[in-house]
Design an enzyme around this catalytic site. Structure first.
Site, PDB file in Angstrom:
ATOM      1  CE  LYS A   5      -4.052   2.102   2.050  1.00  0.00           C
ATOM      2  NZ  LYS A   5      -3.628   3.456   1.623  1.00  0.00           N
ATOM      3  NE  ARG A  24      -7.343   3.723  -6.242  1.00  0.00           N
ATOM      4  CZ  ARG A  24      -8.310   3.067  -5.579  1.00  0.00           C
ATOM      5  NH1 ARG A  24      -8.566   3.347  -4.314  1.00  0.00           N
ATOM      6  NH2 ARG A  24      -8.990   2.101  -6.193  1.00  0.00           N
ATOM      7  CD  GLU A  81      -2.300   5.195  -3.972  1.00  0.00           C
ATOM      8  OE1 GLU A  81      -1.749   6.262  -3.645  1.00  0.00           O
ATOM      9  OE2 GLU A  81      -3.377   4.796  -3.486  1.00  0.00           O
ATOM     10  CG  PHE A  87      -3.483  -1.041  -7.401  1.00  0.00           C
ATOM     11  CD1 PHE A  87      -4.858  -1.111  -7.529  1.00  0.00           C
ATOM     12  CD2 PHE A  87      -2.928   0.094  -6.848  1.00  0.00           C
ATOM     13  CE1 PHE A  87      -5.676  -0.074  -7.111  1.00  0.00           C
ATOM     14  CE2 PHE A  87      -3.738   1.140  -6.420  1.00  0.00           C
ATOM     15  CZ  PHE A  87      -5.110   1.056  -6.552  1.00  0.00           C
ATOM     16  NE  ARG A 127     -14.706   2.593   2.766  1.00  0.00           N
ATOM     17  CZ  ARG A 127     -13.599   3.283   2.467  1.00  0.00           C
ATOM     18  NH1 ARG A 127     -12.423   2.707   2.557  1.00  0.00           N
ATOM     19  NH2 ARG A 127     -13.681   4.541   2.080  1.00  0.00           N
ATOM     20  CE  LYS A 166      -8.384   1.835   4.525  1.00  0.00           C
ATOM     21  NZ  LYS A 166      -8.556   3.194   3.970  1.00  0.00           N
TER      22      LYS A 166
END
Length: 527
Positions: A211, A216, A260, A315, A387, A393
């Site tokens: 992460k 983002r 990111e 990703f 979500r 995470k």
């Protein structure tokens, strides 16, 4: 529609606890909007302004005029006024903006002023978020909820979806699809305190992504045209030439990438989030032997433009050369990603079969200076805008025992309770307390009731907005990091602070010091 009707709906929704009742209230208000009022009105009900930037901050909402006795404003008039405010620029803009804000608030009743204040501050806590509004739009338009949610995920714009549903029904909603060049709401991750709990949610086998603590980004390419969007779907293409250069160097003609952008130091380690987000990272050529490598196209663009090195790391892949991939399982999307994007532009990812392997990956990420990991279910589709439990995470959690300096009165469901805590760390040299930020996160109804009584008993100054208190109450705060901030006298602020518990066993003299906060800020403490 009268703006007062939306203000009344907002207040009623905030005072209502049941989801079904909230949806009915919101749906009734949506039905009352004229077609031209839907974009602004739907946004107001969700606590959002149609204009993303208005130039009106906390200071601009001080010394407001007294409220009007009778409601005269319409939704269209309020939207026009805010549009005029958002367009103010140039010499004398501050005075001009203040005058326009004063005129708008002078025409608003007390209830309308409360709604306007919440909208400008972005703090309209009435319990009507996008998911609830999607249900209300479906109810108001008499269309399937699934159709509204799907359109919302692909369009990333609640207002556009509300217009389509309320004016064109299900056929109009069916017109929303993934379009290269139009951003869609990104898939989000839940949080877990450990990789063990993350794996409980995702199952095994799982993948573990590093992460990154960056910006983002969602990058769309169609031939020579490239656009870069933020998590909030704002376009920032012109601000990230190195990202554009990196994607332009890829062989595919059509791409939608999720990832990111992050600043790196000379050793290839990530710079603090704030340096990345403000483009203040120093220009450097990261070492190719460091933990993170930089693609040649990125370095070349940095050399040409003189801009800081902001490297993209991807990703996920949502579209490739005419084929949508969002409904494909993760393992298929990631295989396509690996085939379309150079390895130097990919987030580090490992497959794990058990908690021990996941813990090893987590420790390696943190040791490399990264923010943590995201544990992912490789069988899950890309659930845009949601979500869910497919992505979880895990980050090292910092905690500090801080002192409450003041408390703000709550609004909406928390009206009548002291809610937002002002947090301070002890300065051992002066004996005073240095403010580090505010939070109302983590407060249960029980805590709200207790702290209202507690802080009223400690009050040294009571106002309509906040209550200043004697600095004696210690509270344990969890947070994700410390960032530089000019807003507070210590020059630092906590990121994503939330209340864990009150420490009745500690005195203010035993609270954590500002030196401890500075150590975390400097990276000398990682857990």
């Amino acid at each position: 529609m009268r703006f007062a009707e939306l203000a009344a709906t907002s207040a009623a929704v905030g005072a209502t606890s049941g989801r079904r009742a909230k949806v009915e209230l919101l749906a009734a208000a949506l039905r009352g909007l004229e077609p031209g009022e839907i974009p602004a009105g739907a946004g107001y009900l969700a606590g959002e302004l149609r204009q993303r930037q208005t130039g009106v901050g906390w200071a601009g909402l001080r010394d407001l005029p007294p409220p009007a006795a009778e409601p005269t404003l319409t939704v269209a008039a309020v939207d026009a006024a805010i549009e005029e405010i958002s367009r103010v620029a140039g010499a004398g803009s501050q005075a001009r903006r203040r005058d326009l804000v004063g005129r708008l608030f002078a025409a608003a009743t007390a209830d309308e002023q409360r709604l306007l204040t919440g909208l400008f501050r972005g703090e309209l806590r009435q319990g009507a978020q996008a998911g609830l509004l999607a249900d209300a739009v479906a109810r108001a338009a008499d269309v399937p909820v699934a159709a509204v949610r799907r359109a919302l995920l692909l369009a990333g714009d609640l207002r556009a979806v509300a217009v389509a549903a309320l004016t064109g029904g299900a056929p109009a909603l069916a017109g929303f699809g993934l379009q290269v060049g139009r951003p869609l709401a990104p898939m989000l991750a839940q949080s877990a305190p450990s990789v063990d709990e993350a794996l409980t949610a995702t199952g095994v086998p799982a993948t573990v992504d590093v992460k990154l603590d960056g910006i983002r980004i969602q990058v769309h390419r169609s031939g020579p045209d490239i656009a870069v969007f933020t998590r909030s779907l704002d376009e920032i293409t012109g601000r990230l030439p190195q990202v554009v250069a990196a994607v332009r160097a890829l062989p595919a003609r059509e791409l939608v990438l999720d990832g990111e952008a992050i600043g790196l130091d000379a050793a290839g380690r990530p710079l603090p989030f704030q340096e990345t987000s403000s483009r203040a990272a120093r220009r450097a050529t990261p070492s190719t032997t460091g933990p993170t490598q930089v693609a040649p196209a990125v370095l070349a663009a940095a050399e040409r433009t003189g801009e800081p090195v902001l490297t993209p790391y991807f990703f996920d892949l949502l579209h490739l050369d005419g084929a949508d991939l969002i409904d494909a399982p993760g393992r298929e999307r990631w295989a396509a990603l690996a085939g379309a994007v150079d390895a130097s532009l990919l987030v580090d990812r490992v497959e794990v079969d058990d908690a021990e392997q996941a813990a090893t990956a987590f420790a390696a990420a943190v040791d490399a200076g990264q923010e943590g990991v995201v544990v992912k279910d490789p069988a899950a589709p890309y659930d845009a805008g949601r979500r869910g439990s497919a992505w979880v995470k895990v980050k090292p959690r910092h905690t500090l025992d801080l002192v409450v300096l003041a408390v703000e009165w709550g609004s909406g469901r928390r009206e009548g309770w002291l809610s937002n805590l002002h947090l301070g760390a002890r300065d051992p040299r002066t004996g005073e307390f240095v403010m580090l930020g505010k939070t109302f996160k983590g407060l249960t109804d029980e805590l709200l009731r207790w702290q209202t009584e507690r802080f009223l008993s400690l009050a040294v100054e009571k106002g309509d907005w906040e209550v200043r208190v004697r600095p004696v109450q210690v509270v344990e705060i969890a947070f994700d990091g410390v960032q530089t901030s000019s807003r507070y006298p210590g020059g630092m602020a906590l990121r994503f602070a939330r209340v864990l518990r009150y420490r009745h066993d500690k005195t203010a003299a035993e609270a954590d010091t500002i030196d401890a906060v500075r150590a975390i800020h400097a990276g000398r403490i990682t857990g």
